[in-house]
Design an enzyme around this catalytic site. Structure first.
Site, PDB file in Angstrom:
ATOM      1  CD  GLU A  39      -3.177  -1.283   2.330  1.00 49.84           C
ATOM      2  OE1 GLU A  39      -3.016  -0.411   2.976  1.00 49.84           O
ATOM      3  OE2 GLU A  39      -3.450  -2.378   2.259  1.00 49.84           O
ATOM      4  CG  HIS A  65     -12.896 -14.350   9.238  1.00 52.22           C
ATOM      5  ND1 HIS A  65     -12.667 -15.153   8.294  1.00 52.22           N
ATOM      6  CD2 HIS A  65     -13.722 -14.102   9.824  1.00 52.22           C
ATOM      7  CE1 HIS A  65     -13.840 -16.176   8.718  1.00 52.22           C
ATOM      8  NE2 HIS A  65     -14.443 -15.418   9.609  1.00 52.22           N
ATOM      9  CD  GLU A  79      -6.568  -2.845   1.175  1.00 51.43           C
ATOM     10  OE1 GLU A  79      -7.322  -1.673   1.426  1.00 51.43           O
ATOM     11  OE2 GLU A  79      -6.135  -3.588   2.065  1.00 51.43           O
ATOM     12  CD  GLU A  84      -7.506   0.610   3.591  1.00 53.08           C
ATOM     13  OE1 GLU A  84      -8.586   0.012   4.193  1.00 53.08           O
ATOM     14  OE2 GLU A  84      -6.355   0.112   3.672  1.00 53.08           O
TER      15      GLU A  84
END
Lengths: 673, 673
Positions: free
Chosen positions: B174, B378, B472, B478
């Site tokens: 990320e 989860h 992702e 986000e």
């Protein structure tokens, strides 16, 4: 040059044996470190132990060459041992007498390729570290070879923290250090400093980097570091002609950060002084200059009404230097080529033509009449060919007008990389290593000293070429003018145990106007005035600048007295207390003995550090001239607040150093007769 | 599952010859690419040409094993050729029918070590790229081996730009991409995208990453990239048992960025579908969820009065999903373990125990009664052992109550690295590769689909395990809530040609309240509302979230209509126009044909992009429902300003897409009957 051998070559050497074992070991003189070299399964390896602690687990050795596969090493065919304990004297330095006490193990290792059929590895084992280098004596004279890889590994055991920055793709060594688990290292510049959970501090570096590319260290994600040679544009690491030796790969091992800082292995592995008369034409000293005012945008490098290097302004600095006892006056921006986008037009720089408002012969004569000398300046913007074409003429000019010292610069755009058409190279490949030494030799012929900015990292070459008096090679004071961002307080507590392990740095300390008109903390000095004084002791260089503007010093003449007093040449140096990234306390005795000087710097945390004065001569009294942070000083809110006090102390005393956040303390211990 | 072989295995294969040459070549079906493999001087190498252009200069092949030196390769002992042209159908995807048209060259190369004595390399040569993998068929069954290095090199010729980020020491994928000269690459994650001065676009990646560590690419400072296996804690790359094959190393070669995006080599090199009945239990779709409100700090994951996953709030989202036609409702923070420093306490997570205000069976039944399903969650915080211990029970619970889809998470602290005591590993070493597939297989048994966050990168495994519906693995929406900083506009124009080459991404598009109370640009979405709509077309995933709060959608029901309309399963996909980092235009036809959808996104520059509509069926009329930036829209000053217009177009028309700074455009072409 005076050079005394205290105990020369101990005759412990055994003759080489044709039936060497597959494993050969040797211990350091005090039996602190043990080194073993072995050949097994096609690989040559070495390992290092400190007592029972494995410092370096079995790690590969060797070079690979273009045109042949990586060698398999098959046997140790010869092993020779010797020991030597001698001392030699530096013409100038952080310590006058250097002891060189080591055991030597030289092995010849047979490999199964043409160039690797007889690789010699010479290990020197000191109590505080080791050095080793490869010699390929069997490659015929004149045979050109390409070294494609240095296979040398450094495999640590256990968990280490590292202070480092990414080494690839950089155009110079000017980055803030980051502290991470050592397993996160990608490619790190050396000296690389590691701190282990086992209590050990390590530094990996190299010595005597001559005609070879700079070695960086590549991580594997699991604690193994492998040598990486900064390549030529075609990917070859080193282009050599047989026979040849490599620089020394070095490992310092200590139980405190100070043990790394006080090690002299780096110098011991360099060749002796080639300039025995240097003492006749270079004396360590301090300088001021037309420089900081440009970084503050008060004047400019280029021509025009705000040109900084004009006759009147230079005379002003010369007068200031004379008045306060400085040796040199640096002048940047004196020569033609600074106008416009100079960073893209380095080949436009003339190193002999002044701007019309700068009269070099007149100014040099003016300075000399005041007992001061000019410090010349050669900014290349990385256009090395242009510089080399003018090098002889440029140095001849300085020699003719009596400029004995030159600062060079190799500023390039961020991440400027290999581009053959432009003649550009990585900043520390073999090409640039060759270039820098070419400049040093040309300067030495004319009794000129050099201070290289944006240099190849230092590897102790000042021992061999003591006219290479200082370098930059880290984030210096200039970043505190630029604010991209400015150096945080901890930077000064990391430098002594990372960059400074390589050698002197021209940091340009001593900013008194710490805010210089900026309101944002990240755009001004993150330091107190007392810490600025401490930099002169904490950071070693035989030439130190008083970087601020004359008028700023004259506002604080009491504090300025420390800068006037502090010498830049030392008899002895001792790192008294330190934690990397937190604080550092260094004491140095001026060459010739007598007084002592102490510098202490902290990070953003205030601290009280009790320091035993047992380094002072027993039974003697000293006047401690203490330049400390005022009680309410703080690098954020009140950076200039300082207190000067004097008191009599002896070696039996303890001094409590109270350091403000971002602060420091400087002390002169004046021997009372 | 329907799978049609259009033209199966063309019988061009020649029998293997015992006297293979030292050099073997093969061309792609359309003779666009040529690949040669050769053995010389101890090295096995391959090279790739596109016409006369050298794409990959002679680059090494091979693996190295623990316990033996790097092999020297001595001969090509066998070479087999074949060709295949077939098509197969994806159960869901960006394109229904996938053509797999390739030549195959399988060589056996003799090496001089035990494990390398017969290395097989299988090349598949497509017109738009190649794939190759190693097979070690000669290592005896049950023989454990450690792969210490993947020697595979990718040596480009000439000058390339790269979009990449540092790959070592990261805890997940990320990071913002940086664009540099490719010679500045240290260690790059794949897919690695390169753009050459020669007009070529390349992507280096791998396919079918199963039971092997993730491959990254290590630069040498001179344009050579070498495979690098993310290691186990002991430094070994892969731990295998003989005989074995590696994942495929892949290279895409095109003359536009779109050629990379529209290549299907990645899927073609994966094994066929192991879940032929997936169509009975998974349909692509869209979802909403209790999620963005937590990132905005309106509710929290942990228990207490502001707990987001409470029965009333979940019912509110279910009702919203029913009202507007969404399939799923994601609920995070439903299970025990979120209170306190959960990131440090992943082993405290229960995957079966709900917080008391979350009634899982009741809510699942409630959702079902509305034609909606819950999406389970989860979060492991990287505590993989704790998760594996509960895996069967956790999935059984979801199966029992009728939750058919689960999002997983592996959030760790920045730079979380190997630590055997804590059971931690690099996020994409062999251990984690094994773990993720274990989860996928356990889920498949229960007809549960998975959406993995903080995953190992995608390598086309969705072909084999089509219940692995999304991941992702890049900086998603986000970050636009977190602001560390938020994603700059160009991010969305880089993703389609980097991360998205690997496979579907759960980016969670569709934020309408782009400022969400923040004033600083770097703390809010750097995007326009129209660009948010375009993301649904530009970024492929079979499940897409409408990430914003229900009340924000209800303020803009006209724009929301596009999110309601846009499908997530496609017949055909075409990248119409693009420049990496500048803009991207993608058209997709819904599975089953008829309509088309178009999405366009620009960076911070306003643009007008004329797009020929020749992808539409000729002779047909379409209503273009255009969702575009208003004339005064701007991602900085007026991000929400949009205009919706409708007009009739045909394939002969050109549409001028006017994109605001940071903007975009979304178009539905509705086939008029």
């Amino acid at each position: 040059m005076l050079s005394r051998t205290l105990v020369s070559l101990l005759a412990l050497a055994a003759p080489g044996t044709a039936l060497a074992a597959d494993r050969e070991c040797a211990q350091s003189p005090g039996k602190v470190l043990e080194l073993c070299v072995s050949v097994e399964g096609g690989a040559a390896r070495y390992e290092v132990k400190r007592g029972d602690v494995i410092v370096i687990a079995a790690s590969e050795l060797g070079l690979s060459f273009a045109g042949e596969p990586a060698a398999r090493y098959t046997a140790i065919t010869d092993a020779r041992r010797s020991a030597s304990d001698s001392s030699w004297e530096q013409p100038w330095g952080e310590q006058r007498l250097i002891r060189d006490n080591h055991a030597e193990l030289a092995v010849t290792i047979a490999g199964d390729t043409a160039f690797n059929k007889a690789m010699q590895v010479t290990f020197r084992i000191f109590d505080d570290g080791i050095g080793f280098r490869y010699t390929y004596a069997g490659i015929p004279a004149g045979q050109a070879v390409g070294v494609t890889a240095d296979r040398t590994q450094f495999r640590t055991k256990g968990s280490y923290q590292a202070w480092w920055y990414e080494g690839l793709g950089q155009e110079r060594d000017e980055y803030l250090y980051t502290q991470t688990d050592a397993r996160r290292i990608t490619l790190a510049e050396t000296p690389l400093t590691l701190k282990g959970d086992n209590g050990l501090y390590l530094s990996i570096h190299e010595a005597a980097l001559v005609d070879f590319p700079s070695m960086l260290l590549q991580g594997d994600g699991a604690g193994k570091l492998t040598a990486w040679l900064m390549p030529w544009p075609d990917g070859v690491g080193a282009k050599k002609t047989g026979p040849f030796s490599t620089p020394w790969r070095t490992l310092l091992v200590g139980t405190t950060p100070g043990a790394l800082a006080d090690s002299r292995i780096e110098l011991n592995l360099n060749e002796p002084n080639k300039l025995p008369d240097i003492g006749k034409w270079f004396k360590p000293g301090k300088y001021v200059g037309v420089w900081w005012e440009m970084h503050l945008n008060k004047t400019i490098w280029g021509s025009g009404p705000t040109h900084g290097a004009n006759n009147d302004n230079v005379k002003r600095y010369v007068d200031f230097a004379e008045k306060y006892g400085f040796d040199g006056v640096l002048v940047e921006g004196w020569n033609q080529g600074w106008d416009g986008e100079w960073i893209n037009n380095g080949d436009k720089f003339s190193f002999t033509k002044s701007y019309p408002d700068f009269d070099l012969p007149m100014l040099s004569a003016y300075a000399k009449s005041k007992g001061v000398h000019l410090i010349g300046h050669h900014e290349t913007a990385g256009a090395v060919v242009n510089y080399e074409n003018q090098l002889e003429a440029a140095l001849d000019l300085y020699a003719k007008v009596g400029v004995p010292s030159v600062k060079t610069g190799y500023v390039r755009h961020s991440g400027d990389i290999l581009d053959r058409e432009g003649g550009k190279e990585w900043f520390a490949g073999q090409f640039m290593v060759q270039h820098h030494l070419k400049v040093i030799e040309a300067a030495a012929k004319r009794h000129i000293t050099m201070d290289t900015h944006e240099p190849v990292k230092d590897t102790g070459l000042r021992r061999t070429w003591p006219n290479w008096v200082s370098r930059e090679g880290a984030r210096g004071q200039e970043f505190n003018a630029w604010g991209r961002p400015t150096n945080p307080p901890e930077h000064l507590t990391i430098l002594p145990f990372t960059r400074m392990l390589a050698g002197p740095m021209d940091f340009t300390p001593g900013i008194f106007d710490l805010e210089h008109g900026k309101t944002l903390l990240t755009e001004r000095n993150q330091s107190t005035l007392a810490a600025q004084l401490a930099e002169y002791v904490v950071l070693y260089s035989p030439i130190h600048m008083a970087a601020d503007l004359p008028e700023n010093y004259e506002k604080h003449l009491d504090a300025f007295q420390f800068i006037r007093d502090v010498p830049t040449d030392w008899e002895v140096t001792k790192t008294l207390a330190s934690e990397i990234g937190d604080y550092v306390v260094v004491a140095r005795q001026p060459r010739g003995g007598g007084d002592w000087y102490l510098g202490a710097i902290t990070d953003e945390m205030a601290r009280v550090l009790p320091v035993k004065l047992d380094f002072l001569a027993p039974g003697k009294k000293y006047e401690a001239q203490i330049y400390r942070d005022a009680a309410d000083a703080d690098y954020v809110k009140k950076p200039v607040a300082y207190t000067i006090e004097k008191r009599v102390v002896t070696s039996a005393d303890t001094l409590d150093l109270a350091l403000a956040p971002g602060g420091g303390q400087a002390v002169r211990f004046k021997l009372l007769k």
